[in-house]
Scaffold this motif. Structure first.
Motif, PDB file in Angstrom:
ATOM      1  N   GLY A  45      32.097 -32.169   9.977  1.00 29.19           N
ATOM      2  CA  GLY A  45      33.155 -31.354   9.401  1.00 29.19           C
ATOM      3  C   GLY A  45      32.690 -30.214   8.522  1.00 29.19           C
ATOM      4  N   SER A  46      31.596 -30.400   7.789  1.00 26.50           N
ATOM      5  CA  SER A  46      31.135 -29.369   6.856  1.00 26.50           C
ATOM      6  C   SER A  46      30.236 -28.334   7.527  1.00 26.50           C
ATOM      7  CB  SER A  46      30.389 -30.030   5.695  1.00 26.50           C
ATOM      8  OG  SER A  46      29.357 -30.868   6.175  1.00 26.50           O
ATOM      9  N   ASP A  47      29.925 -28.500   8.812  1.00 25.63           N
ATOM     10  CA  ASP A  47      29.115 -27.513   9.526  1.00 25.63           C
ATOM     11  C   ASP A  47      29.950 -26.259   9.811  1.00 25.63           C
ATOM     12  OD1 ASP A  47      27.092 -29.378   9.515  1.00 25.63           O
ATOM     13  OD2 ASP A  47      27.546 -30.135  11.523  1.00 25.63           O
ATOM     14  N   MET A  48      29.288 -25.115   9.917  1.00 23.69           N
ATOM     15  CA  MET A  48      29.970 -23.845  10.164  1.00 23.69           C
ATOM     16  C   MET A  48      30.074 -23.578  11.660  1.00 23.69           C
ATOM     17  SD  MET A  48      31.375 -21.413   8.375  1.00 23.69           S
ATOM     18  CE  MET A  48      30.530 -21.417   6.781  1.00 23.69           C
ATOM     19  N   TRP A  49      31.240 -23.069  12.084  1.00 24.31           N
ATOM     20  CA  TRP A  49      31.500 -22.738  13.491  1.00 24.31           C
ATOM     21  C   TRP A  49      31.759 -21.246  13.617  1.00 24.31           C
ATOM     22  CZ3 TRP A  49      36.268 -20.741  15.205  1.00 24.31           C
ATOM     23  CH2 TRP A  49      36.477 -20.700  16.594  1.00 24.31           C
ATOM     24  N   LEU A  50      31.171 -20.586  14.635  1.00 24.29           N
ATOM     25  CA  LEU A  50      31.394 -19.169  14.892  1.00 24.29           C
ATOM     26  C   LEU A  50      31.724 -18.962  16.366  1.00 24.29           C
ATOM     27  CD1 LEU A  50      28.619 -19.393  12.880  1.00 24.29           C
ATOM     28  CD2 LEU A  50      29.106 -16.939  12.741  1.00 24.29           C
ATOM     29  N   HIS A  51      32.607 -17.988  16.635  1.00 22.78           N
ATOM     30  CA  HIS A  51      32.980 -17.698  18.017  1.00 22.78           C
ATOM     31  C   HIS A  51      33.512 -16.272  18.103  1.00 22.78           C
ATOM     32  CE1 HIS A  51      34.221 -18.284  22.091  1.00 22.78           C
ATOM     33  NE2 HIS A  51      35.515 -18.174  21.828  1.00 22.78           N
ATOM     34  N   ALA A  52      33.208 -15.584  19.216  1.00 26.57           N
ATOM     35  CA  ALA A  52      33.692 -14.219  19.421  1.00 26.57           C
ATOM     36  C   ALA A  52      35.200 -14.221  19.636  1.00 26.57           C
ATOM     37  CB  ALA A  52      32.980 -13.592  20.613  1.00 26.57           C
ATOM     38  N   ARG A  53      35.886 -13.347  18.929  1.00 26.59           N
ATOM     39  CA  ARG A  53      37.342 -13.263  19.054  1.00 26.59           C
ATOM     40  C   ARG A  53      37.704 -12.504  20.347  1.00 26.59           C
ATOM     41  NH1 ARG A  53      41.666 -13.434  15.451  1.00 26.59           N
ATOM     42  NH2 ARG A  53      40.275 -13.626  13.642  1.00 26.59           N
ATOM     43  N   ASP A  54      38.665 -13.069  21.085  1.00 29.77           N
ATOM     44  CA  ASP A  54      39.225 -12.442  22.285  1.00 29.77           C
ATOM     45  C   ASP A  54      38.230 -12.335  23.436  1.00 29.77           C
ATOM     46  OD1 ASP A  54      41.613 -12.068  20.868  1.00 29.77           O
ATOM     47  OD2 ASP A  54      40.936 -10.119  20.110  1.00 29.77           O
ATOM     48  N   PHE A  55      37.105 -13.040  23.338  1.00 30.04           N
ATOM     49  CA  PHE A  55      36.141 -13.057  24.442  1.00 30.04           C
ATOM     50  C   PHE A  55      35.739 -14.511  24.717  1.00 30.04           C
ATOM     51  CE2 PHE A  55      35.448  -8.712  22.940  1.00 30.04           C
ATOM     52  CZ  PHE A  55      35.375  -8.008  24.140  1.00 30.04           C
ATOM     53  N   PRO A  56      35.715 -14.933  25.980  1.00 32.65           N
ATOM     54  CA  PRO A  56      35.185 -16.279  26.270  1.00 32.65           C
ATOM     55  C   PRO A  56      33.686 -16.309  26.022  1.00 32.65           C
ATOM     56  CG  PRO A  56      35.615 -15.086  28.306  1.00 32.65           C
ATOM     57  CD  PRO A  56      36.144 -14.226  27.204  1.00 32.65           C
ATOM     58  N   GLY A  57      33.196 -17.450  25.630  1.00 26.06           N
ATOM     59  CA  GLY A  57      31.758 -17.550  25.389  1.00 26.06           C
ATOM     60  C   GLY A  57      31.387 -18.811  24.644  1.00 26.06           C
ATOM     61  N   GLY A  58      30.156 -18.842  24.170  1.00 24.97           N
ATOM     62  CA  GLY A  58      29.626 -20.038  23.544  1.00 24.97           C
ATOM     63  C   GLY A  58      30.029 -20.187  22.087  1.00 24.97           C
ATOM     64  N   TYR A  59      29.942 -21.434  21.624  1.00 29.58           N
ATOM     65  CA  TYR A  59      30.147 -21.731  20.213  1.00 29.58           C
ATOM     66  C   TYR A  59      28.782 -21.773  19.530  1.00 29.58           C
ATOM     67  CZ  TYR A  59      34.913 -23.299  21.378  1.00 29.58           C
ATOM     68  OH  TYR A  59      36.210 -23.373  21.811  1.00 29.58           O
TER      69      TYR A  59
END
Length: 484
Positions: A384-398
């Motif tokens: 839960g405390s790990d950070m998650w990032l993802h490109a907005r409006d584009f499919p792709g990896g986490y």
């Protein structure tokens, strides 16, 4: 040449293990086991080798290096006999089979050590010879868990003179020459020195021959890869020509007739007449755009190739250093470990998680490249405390940044992760994208959504333009970690 029955008796007589306690068990390789024993205030390391033509048991003062990954039989023995007392340690007749009776609390075990070159094994049994586990599981011999260990038929009536005890006088003489005043070596010490230098499977010389073969093969493969990269780089040297040809097409576009697949024109730089390939179905602007696209591809490809070439050269240098370390290493067990680690094919090296990973300044970054990897990382490898990032409006990896208690993610690490998130998404072509990031505990799975799809809350935004230098640095870090 393995120890014979009379030599084993001399070894056991010197060891005098009755009454000793097993403090630890180390298995540095698949065919070697070390028992750390303690008796009357004196620690003794007992080395047992089951390698073909090098079967032996003896005390050793060599450093026993641990295997990178704990091996099955070692972990089993630790759980059962670590801390046990050796009540009996004897050879059964002249069979080269050692019976070691152990007491661990209220439990009693028998550890059988069979030193036959063709069928060596180490087997832990109960008092009634029911097998608990063995170093080598051999179903054909019923040497598996639950089987019964069968004692060999005795050959005690055969004369012992058939198996003379070697003196190893050359070993003692060598010690006197190298270290004047050396005391007379025990038989255990002579055996340890001789097998460390001459045993066919664990000898330093034999392993160095194997290391040389591995080194030559691996270096040839890497040199071929480097040559291929440099050849490709040479082909990209014409990148400027693509741009110039695009300019010429725009300048002489009025000569295109929609039928010919070539444009003949005068090069205003050289004054000569040249012929440029074109697509007759396209306009001058479209044909020029194709050449400009090839120009940009060659330009960016050339920059990436410089990084790849530099990385390949570093790996060749690291390979040279590793081989030099093997040549300097005096401990044959350590050489065997280094060889086993580096000769394993990449596809056989098991990963502990899907996707890619990077360790940057103590921060651990995980990258999922597609929906299955994203989902697997979310379910089993992040908290839960790990950070998650993802490109907005584009499919792709986490991309995930593992939490470090009491520490805030530095901006530089956040930018590293953000660049990876853009690179492993459809936004890579545009070279920049908006991203959102939040902690994993603020993600909610989309109801009836595809695998890995999540809806973030309490997210923050960051706009990233791909930084190729940063990506090259991260790629170098990952490649170096894989090479170790």
């Amino acid at each position: 040449m393995s120890l014979n029955c009379n030599e084993i008796n001399v070894i056991l007589s010197e060891l005098s293990l009755e009454g000793a306690f097993i403090q630890d068990v180390i298995q540095p390789g698949y065919d070697t086991l070390a028992l750390y024993t303690y008796k009357n205030g004196t620690p003794v390391t007992v080395l047992i080798c089951t390698a073909h033509d090098a079967c032996r048991i003896n005390s050793t003062r060599r450093k026993i290096t641990r295997n990178d990954k704990p091996l099955r039989f070692m972990e089993f023995l630790k759980s059962r006999i670590k801390g046990s007392r050796i009540d009996v340690c004897r050879q059964i007749g002249l069979e080269r089979v050692i019976e070691m009776r152990l007491t661990h609390g209220d439990e009693k075990f028998i550890l059988y050590i069979r030193l036959w070159s063709s069928a060596a094994n180490i087997i832990l049994c109960t008092e009634d010879n029911t097998i608990l586990d063995s170093m080598y599981r051999r179903p054909a011999k019923d040497e598996t868990t639950g089987g019964t260990f069968t004692l060999p038929a005795s050959n005690a009536e055969r004369p012992q003179k058939e198996w003379p005890v070697r003196t190893f006088d050359d070993i003692q003489l060598q010690q006197y020459e190298q270290h004047p005043g050396t005391e007379v070596l025990t038989f255990n010490e002579k055996v340890d020195i001789w097998y460390g230098e001459h045993a066919q499977t664990l000898s330093r010389e034999a392993l160095l021959v194997q290391a040389e073969k591995w080194y030559n093969t691996t270096r040839s493969r890497r040199e071929a890869a480097l040559e291929k990269l440099e050849t490709k780089q040479a082909s990209f040297l014409n990148a400027e020509q693509y741009r110039h040809q695009g300019d010429l097409i725009l300048s002489y576009g009025y000569l295109l007739n929609g039928k010919s697949d070539h444009l003949d024109c005068t090069d205003y730089d050289t004054g000569s007449t040249i012929s440029i390939s074109v697509n007759p179905a396209k306009t001058a602007q479209q044909n020029a755009a194709d050449y400009y696209t090839n120009y940009h591809k060659a330009l960016s490809g050339s920059e990436q190739l410089l990084h790849d070439i530099e990385l390949e050269k570093k790996q060749i240098a690291a390979l040279d250093k590793m081989y030099a370390d093997m040549q300097r290493e005096q401990n044959p067990v350590r050489i065997e470990q280094m060889l086993r680690h580096d000769s394993t094919p990449q596809q056989q090296k098991k990963k502990t998680h899907p996707g890619l990973d990077y360790t940057v300044n103590g921060w651990y970054i995980l990258v999922g490249r597609d929906a299955p990897e994203n989902d697997e990382l979310l379910r089993h490898y992040v908290r839960g405390s790990d950070m998650w990032l993802h490109a907005r409006d584009f499919p792709g990896g986490y991309v995930f940044i593992k939490n470090r208690p009491g520490k805030t993610v530095p901006l530089d690490i956040l930018l590293d992760a953000a660049n990876l998130a853009v690179y492993y998404s459809k936004a890579r072509k545009s070279g920049k994208a908006d991203l959102y990031y939040t902690q994993v505990k603020h993600l909610r799975r989309a109801k009836n959504g595809p695998k890995g799809l999540v809806l973030p809350t309490q997210e923050k935004n960051i706009c990233i333009e791909l930084d190729q230098d940063r990506l090259n640095r991260l790629d170098t870090i990952r490649q170096e970690e894989e090479f170790k």
